[in-house]
Design an enzyme around this catalytic site. Structure first.
Site, PDB file in Angstrom:
ATOM      1  CG  MET A   1      -1.940  -1.128   1.131  1.00  0.00           C
ATOM      2  SD  MET A   1      -3.256  -0.945   2.334  1.00  0.00           S
ATOM      3  CE  MET A   1      -2.322  -0.823   3.839  1.00  0.00           C
TER       4      MET A   1
ATOM      5  N   GLY B   1      10.901  -3.432   5.709  1.00  0.00           N
ATOM      6  CA  GLY B   1      10.126  -4.663   5.650  1.00  0.00           C
ATOM      7  C   GLY B   1       9.686  -4.979   4.231  1.00  0.00           C
ATOM      8  CG  HIS B   2       6.951  -2.472   2.279  1.00  0.00           C
ATOM      9  ND1 HIS B   2       6.963  -1.515   3.260  1.00  0.00           N
ATOM     10  CD2 HIS B   2       5.657  -2.872   2.157  1.00  0.00           C
ATOM     11  CE1 HIS B   2       5.733  -1.329   3.707  1.00  0.00           C
ATOM     12  NE2 HIS B   2       4.922  -2.140   3.062  1.00  0.00           N
TER      13      HIS B   2
ATOM     14  CD  GLN C   1      -7.607  -4.089   1.771  1.00  0.00           C
ATOM     15  OE1 GLN C   1      -7.118  -4.470   0.709  1.00  0.00           O
ATOM     16  NE2 GLN C   1      -6.856  -3.789   2.811  1.00  0.00           N
TER      17      GLN C   1
ATOM     18  CD  GLN D   1      -2.597  -9.112   4.006  1.00  0.00           C
ATOM     19  OE1 GLN D   1      -3.231  -8.074   4.068  1.00  0.00           O
ATOM     20  NE2 GLN D   1      -1.305  -9.115   3.767  1.00  0.00           N
TER      21      GLN D   1
END
Length: 430
Positions: A112, A118-119, A146, A239
């Site tokens: 997003m 982390g990405h 969402q 998720q």
């Protein structure tokens, strides 16, 4: 997938980042466009050049075009951006893939936006799996489906320029940053993916309908990017579990790969929402990871005692007899140790792990500022139901809490006794 702004986490994959994070991101309008801010799952959105997507709304499809309106074009290059690597349309993505050719495998990392280390870890993992000849797509899309009541799209962070640089630096071939109209050309879709019972537990109970919207956009992005592999952070464990289930149940031809949560030096799971914590709030927030590690350490100690007991001739019966004999001889410390070994099976269950984690969270609830616990759960990764006290195999210790106005999630995988082949680890591929 996480929530927007202060309440939600722009983690990978519509998704957690570790993510913890967790993940478990935001969007930025390309070429002067205004993008709708996003929710908590994979992908973050960015409006294509010259367009404006209003937060949380869908533009009506098929609206009449005023005379003399030029046809939509790819966004013009901007200083610092490599325009050929940023594509806002599905056709642009297909063209980029065609230019690349197909000597290797294709991978996707859904975000997003508001990308962080982390990405980057997810992107590097994707590049490592597909090799130099592979094609790695990073999506940046904020999914309006969402968002629930009180989840403010307008406050979601938008950092598309920085996102592009980070993604390309980590090994992405292209960044696919579509507008809401590009992903949902007919307006809000009437047909959606339903998460089922697993989507109503834990995060789903806190955010009704969230996982339905997450799975719907993940399904759409899998169709649009057509990957061989899709990478998601373990920080957004629920998720990840739901995506695995959807891929299996609906026969998507893709391998889902979970990537370990990335943490900051102090143990806090990396998340774009961490930026909203004050210094005092961050100190309190560290209780989430400390609680998880306390549960993990309790389990490790119990399993070590269990192994010692099982290694003794005649097992625990021999240990109990030894404890009684040592006690009669006045060897109190040795007797206590032998007794602990003898009782290993009784104290090594999920209940003790939950208790160790909860003790840390209870202390944090008295801190200033306090931590407000949403849930602490020890669940089966296959369906996210609470494990029984005699559970053997894989489990996930998960926590969600608020510190100030920021909601945080985190989790850690655990294994009780010999692993069960029916219970996959979070990092296993499907």
């Amino acid at each position: 997938m996480s929530l927007p702004a202060r309440d939600h986490d722009p983690a990978p994959a519509g998704v957690s980042a570790p993510a913890g994070t967790h993940a478990p991101a935001g969007a930025s309008a390309s070429a002067g466009a205004s993008a709708s801010a996003g929710t908590s799952t994979p992908a973050g959105a960015s409006a294509s050049a010259g367009t404006s997507a209003s937060a949380g709304t869908f533009a009506s499809a098929g609206a009449p075009t005023p005379p003399g309106t030029p046809a939509p074009t790819e966004p013009p290059a901007r200083p610092g951006l490599r325009a050929d690597r940023l594509v806002p349309t599905a056709q642009g993505l297909r063209d980029a893939a065609a230019r690349h050719g197909a000597p290797g495998r294709n991978a996707v990392v859904m975000t997003m936006g508001a990308l962080h280390e982390g990405h980057a870890t997810l992107i590097r993992a994707a590049r490592a799996r597909v090799g130099e000849d592979g094609f790695v797509v990073v999506t940046v899309f904020v999914n309006p489906l969402q968002f629930g009541a009180g989840e403010d799209l307008d406050r979601y962070p938008r950092t598309l320029d920085a996102d592009l640089e980070l993604a390309l630096g980590a090994g992405a071939s292209v960044v696919f940053a579509p507008s809401v109209d590009e992903v949902y050309p007919g307006g809000e879709p009437q047909v959606r993916i339903t998460a089922g019972p697993m989507g109503e537990r834990l995060e789903g109970a806190s955010r009704p309908g969230h996982f339905d919207g997450m799975l719907t956009v993940v399904a759409k992005l899998l169709h649009l990017t057509a990957p061989d592999l899709a990478f998601f952070g373990q920080k957004d464990a629920q998720q990840l579990a739901l995506i695995r289930r959807m891929v299996r149940d609906l026969n998507f031809p893709v391998e889902v790969v979970g990537v370990e949560t990335v943490r900051e030096e102090d143990g806090l799971a990396l998340s774009s929402r961490n930026r909203y914590l004050s210094a005092g709030e961050r100190r309190t927030a560290l209780a989430l990871s400390r609680a998880l590690f306390a549960g993990q350490e309790r389990l490790a100690a119990q399993e070590a005692l269990r192994a010692r007991a099982d290694a003794l001739p005649n097992g625990r019966d021999r240990a109990e007899n030894r404890a009684e004999a040592l006690s009669r001889l006045g060897e109190a410390r040795a007797a206590a140790d032998a007794h602990a070994v003898a009782q290993a099976a009784e104290c090594a269950g999920p209940g003790a792990v939950r208790a160790a984690a909860r003790a840390v969270l209870d202390e944090a609830a008295k801190a200033e500022p306090p931590l407000t616990l949403d849930y602490l759960a020890l669940v089966d990764p296959a369906d996210f139901t609470e494990v029984a006290d005699d559970h053997a195999g894989q489990a996930v210790l998960a926590v969600a809490a608020r510190v100030g106005s920021t909601r945080l999630i985190d989790n850690i995988p655990l294994s009780f006794g010999p692993p069960s082949p029916e219970s996959p680890t979070l990092g296993a591929a499907t």
